[in-house]
Motif scaffolding. Structure first.
Motif, PDB file in Angstrom:
ATOM      1  N   ARG A 173      35.551 -10.681  40.234  1.00 49.69           N
ATOM      2  CA  ARG A 173      36.159 -10.481  40.652  1.00 49.69           C
ATOM      3  C   ARG A 173      37.356  -9.823  40.089  1.00 49.69           C
ATOM      4  O   ARG A 173      38.200  -8.807  41.675  1.00 49.69           O
ATOM      5  N   ILE A 174      38.441  -9.644  39.596  1.00 49.45           N
ATOM      6  CA  ILE A 174      39.112  -8.650  39.184  1.00 49.45           C
ATOM      7  C   ILE A 174      38.846  -7.722  39.085  1.00 49.45           C
ATOM      8  O   ILE A 174      39.473  -6.800  39.256  1.00 49.45           O
ATOM      9  N   GLU A 175      37.590  -7.274  38.302  1.00 46.92           N
ATOM     10  CA  GLU A 175      37.283  -6.141  38.327  1.00 46.92           C
ATOM     11  C   GLU A 175      37.084  -5.076  38.984  1.00 46.92           C
ATOM     12  O   GLU A 175      37.186  -4.116  39.825  1.00 46.92           O
ATOM     13  N   ASN A 176      36.771  -5.954  40.528  1.00 42.66           N
ATOM     14  CA  ASN A 176      36.167  -5.916  41.717  1.00 42.66           C
ATOM     15  C   ASN A 176      37.449  -5.255  42.010  1.00 42.66           C
ATOM     16  O   ASN A 176      38.007  -4.240  43.275  1.00 42.66           O
ATOM     17  N   TYR A 177      38.783  -5.994  41.918  1.00 39.80           N
ATOM     18  CA  TYR A 177      40.180  -5.279  42.542  1.00 39.80           C
ATOM     19  C   TYR A 177      40.797  -4.053  42.058  1.00 39.80           C
ATOM     20  O   TYR A 177      41.615  -3.723  42.704  1.00 39.80           O
ATOM     21  N   VAL A 178      40.087  -4.285  40.797  1.00 40.25           N
ATOM     22  CA  VAL A 178      41.087  -2.574  40.489  1.00 40.25           C
ATOM     23  C   VAL A 178      40.007  -1.535  40.484  1.00 40.25           C
ATOM     24  O   VAL A 178      39.949  -0.503  39.573  1.00 40.25           O
ATOM     25  N   ASP A 179      38.783  -1.758  41.039  1.00 33.97           N
ATOM     26  CA  ASP A 179      38.092  -0.980  41.046  1.00 33.97           C
ATOM     27  C   ASP A 179      37.577   0.333  41.864  1.00 33.97           C
ATOM     28  O   ASP A 179      37.183   0.592  42.605  1.00 33.97           O
ATOM     29  N   PHE A 180      37.890   1.011  41.453  1.00 34.76           N
ATOM     30  CA  PHE A 180      38.918   2.829  42.423  1.00 34.76           C
ATOM     31  C   PHE A 180      37.736   3.243  42.949  1.00 34.76           C
ATOM     32  O   PHE A 180      37.562   4.409  44.053  1.00 34.76           O
ATOM     33  N   ALA A 181      35.988   3.444  42.154  1.00 35.00           N
ATOM     34  CA  ALA A 181      34.928   3.990  42.772  1.00 35.00           C
ATOM     35  C   ALA A 181      34.638   3.835  43.945  1.00 35.00           C
ATOM     36  O   ALA A 181      33.766   3.966  44.645  1.00 35.00           O
ATOM     37  N   HIS A 182      34.887   1.857  44.303  1.00 29.63           N
ATOM     38  CA  HIS A 182      34.266   1.813  45.436  1.00 29.63           C
ATOM     39  C   HIS A 182      34.741   1.703  46.795  1.00 29.63           C
ATOM     40  O   HIS A 182      34.190   1.478  47.257  1.00 29.63           O
ATOM     41  N   ASP A 193      37.294   6.999  51.609  1.00 32.12           N
ATOM     42  CA  ASP A 193      36.484   8.091  53.210  1.00 32.12           C
ATOM     43  C   ASP A 193      35.163   8.748  51.901  1.00 32.12           C
ATOM     44  O   ASP A 193      35.690   9.129  50.999  1.00 32.12           O
ATOM     45  N   ARG A 194      34.379   8.228  53.052  1.00 38.78           N
ATOM     46  CA  ARG A 194      33.327   8.807  51.766  1.00 38.78           C
ATOM     47  C   ARG A 194      33.411  10.160  52.090  1.00 38.78           C
ATOM     48  O   ARG A 194      32.106  10.077  50.459  1.00 38.78           O
ATOM     49  N   ASN A 195      33.606  11.426  52.284  1.00 38.00           N
ATOM     50  CA  ASN A 195      33.426  12.812  52.192  1.00 38.00           C
ATOM     51  C   ASN A 195      34.912  13.080  51.051  1.00 38.00           C
ATOM     52  O   ASN A 195      34.554  13.009  50.657  1.00 38.00           O
ATOM     53  N   GLN A 196      35.026  11.948  50.368  1.00 37.30           N
ATOM     54  CA  GLN A 196      36.124  11.965  49.560  1.00 37.30           C
ATOM     55  C   GLN A 196      36.124  10.973  47.724  1.00 37.30           C
ATOM     56  O   GLN A 196      36.384  10.603  48.198  1.00 37.30           O
ATOM     57  N   PRO A 197      34.457  10.705  47.431  1.00 33.97           N
ATOM     58  CA  PRO A 197      34.200   9.413  46.911  1.00 33.97           C
ATOM     59  C   PRO A 197      35.250   9.641  45.220  1.00 33.97           C
ATOM     60  O   PRO A 197      34.651   8.771  44.598  1.00 33.97           O
ATOM     61  N   GLU A 198      35.513  11.718  44.705  1.00 32.40           N
ATOM     62  CA  GLU A 198      35.477  11.026  43.011  1.00 32.40           C
ATOM     63  C   GLU A 198      36.606  10.695  43.537  1.00 32.40           C
ATOM     64  O   GLU A 198      38.158  10.189  43.863  1.00 32.40           O
ATOM     65  N   VAL A 199      36.670   9.781  42.013  1.00 31.82           N
ATOM     66  CA  VAL A 199      37.957   9.324  41.141  1.00 31.82           C
ATOM     67  C   VAL A 199      38.647  10.280  40.258  1.00 31.82           C
ATOM     68  O   VAL A 199      39.047  10.359  39.890  1.00 31.82           O
ATOM     69  N   PRO A 200      40.302  10.264  40.303  1.00 27.19           N
ATOM     70  CA  PRO A 200      41.253  10.837  39.726  1.00 27.19           C
ATOM     71  C   PRO A 200      41.681  10.676  38.777  1.00 27.19           C
ATOM     72  O   PRO A 200      40.940   9.665  38.353  1.00 27.19           O
ATOM     73  N   ASP A 201      41.592  12.005  37.690  1.00 27.55           N
ATOM     74  CA  ASP A 201      41.480  11.361  36.240  1.00 27.55           C
ATOM     75  C   ASP A 201      43.556  10.255  36.632  1.00 27.55           C
ATOM     76  O   ASP A 201      43.902  10.463  37.633  1.00 27.55           O
ATOM     77  N   LEU A 211      47.562  -4.304  31.581  1.00 31.89           N
ATOM     78  CA  LEU A 211      47.309  -3.315  31.754  1.00 31.89           C
ATOM     79  C   LEU A 211      47.784  -2.545  32.565  1.00 31.89           C
ATOM     80  O   LEU A 211      48.171  -3.119  33.730  1.00 31.89           O
ATOM     81  N   ARG A 212      48.721  -1.486  32.561  1.00 31.42           N
ATOM     82  CA  ARG A 212      49.263  -1.040  33.678  1.00 31.42           C
ATOM     83  C   ARG A 212      47.892   0.603  33.718  1.00 31.42           C
ATOM     84  O   ARG A 212      48.070   1.362  32.624  1.00 31.42           O
ATOM     85  N   PHE A 213      48.388   0.756  35.070  1.00 29.03           N
ATOM     86  CA  PHE A 213      47.409   2.232  35.088  1.00 29.03           C
ATOM     87  C   PHE A 213      47.804   2.365  37.030  1.00 29.03           C
ATOM     88  O   PHE A 213      48.258   1.434  37.107  1.00 29.03           O
ATOM     89  N   ASP A 214      46.991   3.801  37.360  1.00 32.89           N
ATOM     90  CA  ASP A 214      47.913   3.993  37.764  1.00 32.89           C
ATOM     91  C   ASP A 214      46.248   4.822  39.417  1.00 32.89           C
ATOM     92  O   ASP A 214      46.228   5.185  38.651  1.00 32.89           O
ATOM     93  N   HIS A 215      46.665   4.990  40.066  1.00 36.27           N
ATOM     94  CA  HIS A 215      45.927   6.155  41.220  1.00 36.27           C
ATOM     95  C   HIS A 215      47.212   7.265  41.482  1.00 36.27           C
ATOM     96  O   HIS A 215      48.132   6.363  42.833  1.00 36.27           O
ATOM     97  N   PRO A 216      47.642   8.664  41.211  1.00 35.89           N
ATOM     98  CA  PRO A 216      48.072   9.084  41.556  1.00 35.89           C
ATOM     99  C   PRO A 216      47.657   9.653  42.508  1.00 35.89           C
ATOM    100  O   PRO A 216      48.725  10.324  43.621  1.00 35.89           O
ATOM    101  N   GLY A 217      47.000   9.353  43.978  1.00 32.68           N
ATOM    102  CA  GLY A 217      47.410   9.643  45.155  1.00 32.68           C
ATOM    103  C   GLY A 217      45.935   9.629  45.628  1.00 32.68           C
ATOM    104  O   GLY A 217      44.684   9.780  45.501  1.00 32.68           O
ATOM    105  N   MET A 218      45.526   8.613  47.107  1.00 29.09           N
ATOM    106  CA  MET A 218      44.806   8.871  47.433  1.00 29.09           C
ATOM    107  C   MET A 218      45.446   8.992  49.663  1.00 29.09           C
ATOM    108  O   MET A 218      46.548   8.399  49.434  1.00 29.09           O
TER     109      MET A 218
END
Ligand code: FES
Ligand SMILES: [Fe+2]
Length: 350
Positions: A173-182, A193-201, A211-218
């Motif tokens: 459940r937790i892994e799903n919550y923090v899964d960027f690629a889905h 957006d299915r046309n922009q499926p790439e996960v940024p670094d 664990l601290r991490f970020d999604h730089p922008g979407m």
């Protein structure tokens, strides 16, 4: 080093042990877990809950939340069928009364009899934090209770989502919550957006028990439920900081730079059993403090979790494999999952 997908695994990641998942499940006893919302705890009613297969009874005694094994030592009856009386619990079967420390104080069928020392409820460490009741089955919790600093900050409006049960293990459940690629696939048009499926670094670090991490922008669709109140015709650029309090809680802090507004999710999961969990969610925002927006938030959350549910419940095994080579890890895209799994392995094999 071994390869799985294209992440180079360390020897420790793939140590095969049939019981790894069971070891993790057992190790979860050493952590705080949410079992109820505080709002579910009314003064005179004990409430049943389940944590790691253990039936609990939770009650407010003398103003304090207390949790016990839901089992009367006299005849094994569920204490949760009884009631709260004078800041004590009364068993519904023969009326034995138990104080806030769990000790029996009254045996009505023989008033004045010596009360046996074994006549007590098993009490567990219990605390209240961010509107949730947290319980640890061990007397020595390994980490502090996760924090939601904005919970009491008047600059934020908080909405509570009713808890819900899924048939999957807590780490799935937790892994799903923090899964960027889905996002792009499961939440196309809602969160991605299915046309922009790439996960940024993105970076990821361990800080104390997190664990601290970020999604730089979407860019989120402006029509998505949570963005309706923003009145933006354009895709909403967001930057997200995550704090994953090991092993069961996520604080997601989303910043919308063009609007200078913040949106928060505090998400905590209770492992009710080896293949089941209960999710608790608080949604916070520093804009549009009105009830219509509250409802839009709740509807939005229901839509998103409804999209995730069939996929996550279909995962086999239901437990998260403790052997990192059991599933395929893709460099960059699965980085959070790999680090989460590594840490869970340390917890399991500690
Ligand atoms: S079973 Fe609880 S008092 Fe007898
Ligand atoms: Fe999702």
């Amino acid at each position: 080093m071994a390869e799985t997908g294209n992440v180079a695994l360390k020897e420790d990641d793939i140590r095969f042990d049939e019981s790894g998942e069971r070891l993790l499940y057992k190790a979860l006893e050493r952590f705080w877990h949410p079992v109820l919302y505080a709002r579910e705890l009314v003064e005179d009613k004990p409430v049943p809950a389940t944590l790691l297969g253990e039936p609990l009874v939770v009650a407010r005694l003398g103003g304090e939340a207390r949790a016990f094994r839901d089992l009367c030592p006299h005849r094994g009856t569920a204490i949760s069928l009884g009631w709260v009386e004078d800041d004590a619990l009364r068993c519904a079967y023969h009326g034995w009364k138990f104080g806030s420390d769990g000790m029996c104080t009254e045996i009505p069928a023989r008033f004045g009899t010596k009360i046996p020392g074994r006549a007590r409820l098993t009490a567990y460490p219990t605390t209240e934090q961010a509107g949730m009741i947290w319980v640890c089955l061990s007397d020595e919790p390994e980490l502090p209770v996760p924090q939601f600093p904005q919970y009491t900050d008047p600059a934020f409006r908080i909405v509570t989502v009713d808890s819900y049960d899924w048939n999957c293990a807590l780490p799935r459940r937790i892994e799903n919550y923090v899964d960027f690629a889905h996002f792009a696939w499961v939440h196309d048009g809602v969160l991605g957006d299915r046309n922009q499926p790439e996960v940024p670094d993105h970076g990821i670090d361990r800080v104390a028990g997190e664990l601290r991490f970020d999604h730089p922008g979407m860019a989120e669709p402006p029509s998505s439920g949570k963005n309706k109140a923003l009145d933006s015709g354009e895709p909403v650029e967001v930057k997200i900081d995550y704090r994953l309090f090991m092993p069961n809680t996520v604080l997601l802090d989303q910043w919308m730079p063009s609007l200078e507004q913040r949106y928060l999710l505090f998400f905590a999961v209770c492992p009710t059993g080896p293949k089941t969990c209960r999710s608790f969610t608080l949604m916070g925002r520093d804009y549009s403090f009105d009830e219509r927006t509250d409802q839009e938030m709740l509807d939005f959350n229901a839509l998103v979790i409804g999209q995730d549910l069939p996929l996550v419940q279909s995962q086999r095994p239901e437990e998260l494999p403790m052997d990192l080579s059991a599933e395929i890890q893709i460099r960059g895209a699965d980085r959070v999952a790999v680090e989460y799994r590594r840490w869970l392995r340390e917890i399991a094999y500690a």
